[in-house]
Design a protein around this motif. Structure first.
Motif, PDB file in Angstrom:
ATOM      1  N   ASN A 114       0.844  -1.201   0.000  1.00 30.34           N
ATOM      2  CA  ASN A 114       0.000   0.000   0.000  1.00 30.34           C
ATOM      3  C   ASN A 114       0.880   1.251   0.000  1.00 30.34           C
ATOM      4  OD1 ASN A 114      -2.475  -1.609   0.386  1.00 30.34           O
ATOM      5  ND2 ASN A 114      -1.583  -2.038   2.384  1.00 30.34           N
ATOM      6  N   ILE A 116       0.841   4.789  -0.398  1.00 23.70           N
ATOM      7  CA  ILE A 116      -0.057   5.940  -0.489  1.00 23.70           C
ATOM      8  C   ILE A 116       0.818   7.189  -0.433  1.00 23.70           C
ATOM      9  CG2 ILE A 116      -2.224   6.920   0.393  1.00 23.70           C
ATOM     10  CD1 ILE A 116      -2.690   4.016   0.158  1.00 23.70           C
ATOM     11  N   CYS A 117       1.322   7.592  -1.598  1.00 20.99           N
ATOM     12  CA  CYS A 117       2.329   8.662  -1.640  1.00 20.99           C
ATOM     13  C   CYS A 117       1.896   9.909  -0.887  1.00 20.99           C
ATOM     14  CB  CYS A 117       2.635   9.033  -3.091  1.00 20.99           C
ATOM     15  SG  CYS A 117       3.269   7.661  -4.058  1.00 20.99           S
ATOM     16  N   SER A 118       0.619  10.274  -1.017  1.00 21.77           N
ATOM     17  CA  SER A 118       0.167  11.555  -0.468  1.00 21.77           C
ATOM     18  C   SER A 118       0.314  11.635   1.044  1.00 21.77           C
ATOM     19  CB  SER A 118      -1.290  11.804  -0.857  1.00 21.77           C
ATOM     20  OG  SER A 118      -2.092  10.768  -0.337  1.00 21.77           O
ATOM     21  N   VAL A 119       0.318  10.496   1.725  1.00 21.42           N
ATOM     22  CA  VAL A 119       0.432  10.539   3.186  1.00 21.42           C
ATOM     23  C   VAL A 119       1.699   9.846   3.682  1.00 21.42           C
ATOM     24  CG1 VAL A 119      -2.040  10.796   3.633  1.00 21.42           C
ATOM     25  CG2 VAL A 119      -1.086   8.499   3.412  1.00 21.42           C
ATOM     26  N   ASN A 123       7.186  11.191   0.853  1.00 19.25           N
ATOM     27  CA  ASN A 123       6.614  11.842  -0.334  1.00 19.25           C
ATOM     28  C   ASN A 123       7.542  12.943  -0.834  1.00 19.25           C
ATOM     29  OD1 ASN A 123       4.898  12.688  -2.337  1.00 19.25           O
ATOM     30  ND2 ASN A 123       3.395  13.646  -0.972  1.00 19.25           N
ATOM     31  N   GLY A 124       7.884  12.861  -2.117  1.00 20.99           N
ATOM     32  CA  GLY A 124       8.772  13.874  -2.693  1.00 20.99           C
ATOM     33  C   GLY A 124      10.247  13.535  -2.568  1.00 20.99           C
ATOM     34  N   GLN A 129       8.718   6.555  -6.231  1.00 24.73           N
ATOM     35  CA  GLN A 129       7.850   7.612  -6.763  1.00 24.73           C
ATOM     36  C   GLN A 129       8.563   8.372  -7.887  1.00 24.73           C
ATOM     37  OE1 GLN A 129       7.576  10.963  -4.074  1.00 24.73           O
ATOM     38  NE2 GLN A 129       5.365  11.087  -4.349  1.00 24.73           N
ATOM     39  N   TYR A 144      -4.957  -3.412  -7.738  1.00 23.00           N
ATOM     40  CA  TYR A 144      -4.207  -3.294  -6.488  1.00 23.00           C
ATOM     41  C   TYR A 144      -4.578  -4.459  -5.569  1.00 23.00           C
ATOM     42  CZ  TYR A 144      -2.797   1.498  -7.637  1.00 23.00           C
ATOM     43  OH  TYR A 144      -2.239   2.606  -8.221  1.00 23.00           O
ATOM     44  N   TYR A 146      -4.040  -4.453  -2.055  1.00 21.20           N
ATOM     45  CA  TYR A 146      -4.425  -3.965  -0.725  1.00 21.20           C
ATOM     46  C   TYR A 146      -4.124  -4.977   0.378  1.00 21.20           C
ATOM     47  CZ  TYR A 146      -7.324  -1.147  -3.894  1.00 21.20           C
ATOM     48  OH  TYR A 146      -7.786  -0.371  -4.907  1.00 21.20           O
ATOM     49  N   PRO A 147      -2.884  -5.443   0.507  1.00 27.08           N
ATOM     50  CA  PRO A 147      -2.597  -6.415   1.567  1.00 27.08           C
ATOM     51  C   PRO A 147      -2.639  -5.748   2.934  1.00 27.08           C
ATOM     52  CG  PRO A 147      -0.561  -5.625   0.622  1.00 27.08           C
ATOM     53  CD  PRO A 147      -1.662  -4.985  -0.182  1.00 27.08           C
TER      54      PRO A 147
END
Ligand code: SF4
Ligand code: FES
Lengths: 252, 176
Positions: A114, A116-119, A123-124, A129, A144, A146-147
């Motif tokens: 999972n 989730i780059c935004s959180v 990130n960055g 990414q 996906y 989703y494990p």
């Protein structure tokens, strides 16, 4: 010019000229020492070959397969990080076929856990990414998975978030080869594989961990981070690695 | 002829719509090229037909989202996944590993004192997984980002309204 019989610390003795291999990468001629890999030559000559598991200063394992290249005469694609050069080798580092496979590899990495780059703390500042964008990915074609992956925050300074791990094994190698502690290893097979500390015990209880933080800084994603960082705040510092490798080689 | 533009809000935080509003004075330019025929920003209840471009924010999370996106797909020429929730399921997808029951129990029972229990009416039922839109219907253009910047949206939208295909991977990424 410096005399040739003096070997500077951190460099290997110059090989006799007969040992030089000549090869072509993307139609251009290069020469290399026989122990060098395609990726070594590419890097020295500023030819971009995507890679995620490889990190200069650590051993090469060929885990991510992102560095696959075409070699004339071979119907298989070969990983540039673990393929030695040979005389007359003809390498292609970029083709529609390679681009498609590389994108596929990145897409599969995104579906496997999972991310989730935004959180994410990284990130960055994340190699996965960055690579996705570099390879032109705007979405993932595969479903996906989703494990359910856990987070171990038992260490007083560091966290491992298995949701973000791509199983590159950089942490395993840096801990074993540079720090010499071998806290990390890989447990399980295939899709169930995961990195573990000691014999799959809580990181915070590890008797072998020296809390040096090397694993955190070589980790390409937000899987390993220092505590106290919010989203996008975890920047990795890797300059210690070439330095430590150089010091070690100069003592050998 | 003016194009017909729609924006849609599924399971997202409306951040993508906020970023769209951040076009600021460029909105006037967009309004000269296109009519906003459906959007949470305008007061139209029914999704109309013959829409040229629809920007869709959010994952497909509930039965209502699913119904909406399937209906919208039939009425839209160019369907755009706007933002990470629609492209990857993003934050709405973080519930996926836990299952609907655990999530609803947490939201409607465990943390509630007044009338605990998952509502059976009004609130649309959650699907087993929050999914990216392209896992449900065909998507023509993907704009990752959380949210994509106003500049990215402006670029993509003006290209699309001119009938061109925007090249987005250099402009934005997951988590941007
Ligand atoms: S924790 Fe990080 S460094 Fe270790 S295998 Fe996973 S992604 Fe690689
Ligand atoms: S860099 Fe060669 S396989 Fe990962």
């Amino acid at each position: 010019m410096s005399p040739t019989n003096v070997v500077k610390p951190g460099t290997k003795p110059v090989q006799p000229a007969s040992n030089v291999k000549t090869l072509q990468i993307d139609g251009k001629d290069f020469s290399a020492r026989p122990e060098e890999t395609i990726l070594d030559v590419a890097r020295q000559n500023k030819i971009f070959i995507p890679r995620l598991c490889e990190l200069e200063g650590l051993s090469d394992v060929g885990a991510c397969r992102l560095c696959l290249v075409e070699v004339k005469g071979s119907n298989k694609l070969l990983p540039a990080c673990v393929t030695r050069v040979y005389e007359g080798m003809e390498v292609t580092t970029n083709s529609p076929r390679l681009a498609a496979y590389r994108r596929m590899i990145i897409e599969l990495l995104f579906t496997e856990r999972n991310h989730i780059c935004s959180v994410c703390v990284s990130n960055g500042h994340c190699d996965l990414q960055w690579m996705a964008q570099k390879l032109g990915l705007t979405h993932v074609h595969f479903p996906y998975r989703y494990p359910k992956a856990n987070v171990d925050a038992s260490h007083e300074r560091f966290v491992i978030d298995h949701n973000r791990c791509i199983l590159c094994t950089r942490c395993v190698r840096v801990c074993d080869e540079i720090e010499g502690a071998h806290v990390w290893d890989v447990m399980g097979r295939g899709i169930d594989a995961k990195v573990v500390t000691d014999l799959n015990e809580a990181w915070g209880n590890s008797e072998t961990c020296t809390s040096c933080g090397k694993c955190v800084h070589v980790c390409p994603t937000g899987a390993l981070s220092e505590k106290g960082h919010a989203v996008a705040e975890m920047e990795k510092r890797r300059h210690f690695l070439p330095y430590l490798t150089m010091m070690r080689e100069s003592q050998e | 002829m003016k194009k017909r533009l729609a924006t849609v809000w599924l399971d997202g935080c409306s951040g993508c719509h906020m970023s769209f509003l951040d076009l600021d004075e460029r909105l006037i330019e967009v309004a000269e090229k296109a009519d906003l025929v459906y959007s949470p920003l305008v007061d139209i209840k029914e999704f109309p037909g013959d829409v040229d471009v629809a920007l869709v924010e959010g994952a497909v999370s509930s039965e209502e989202d699913l119904h909406k996106i399937q209906m919208i797909r039939r009425k839209v020429k160019t369907l755009v996944s706007l933002g990470d929730c629609s492209v990857t399921a993003n934050v709405p997808g973080m519930r996926n590993a836990f299952g609907v029951k655990a999530v609803c129990d947490r939201a409607y029972t465990e943390n509630v004192t007044l009338n605990p229990g998952t509502p059976a009416q009004v609130i649309p039922r959650l699907l087993p997984y929050a999914r990216p839109i392209h896992e449900v219907v065909n998507v023509d253009v993907f704009i990752p980002g959380c949210p994509p910047s106003a500049d990215t949206i402006y670029y993509a939208l003006t290209e699309l309204l001119e009938g061109r295909q925007p090249e987005l991977s250099a402009k934005t990424r997951f988590g941007a």
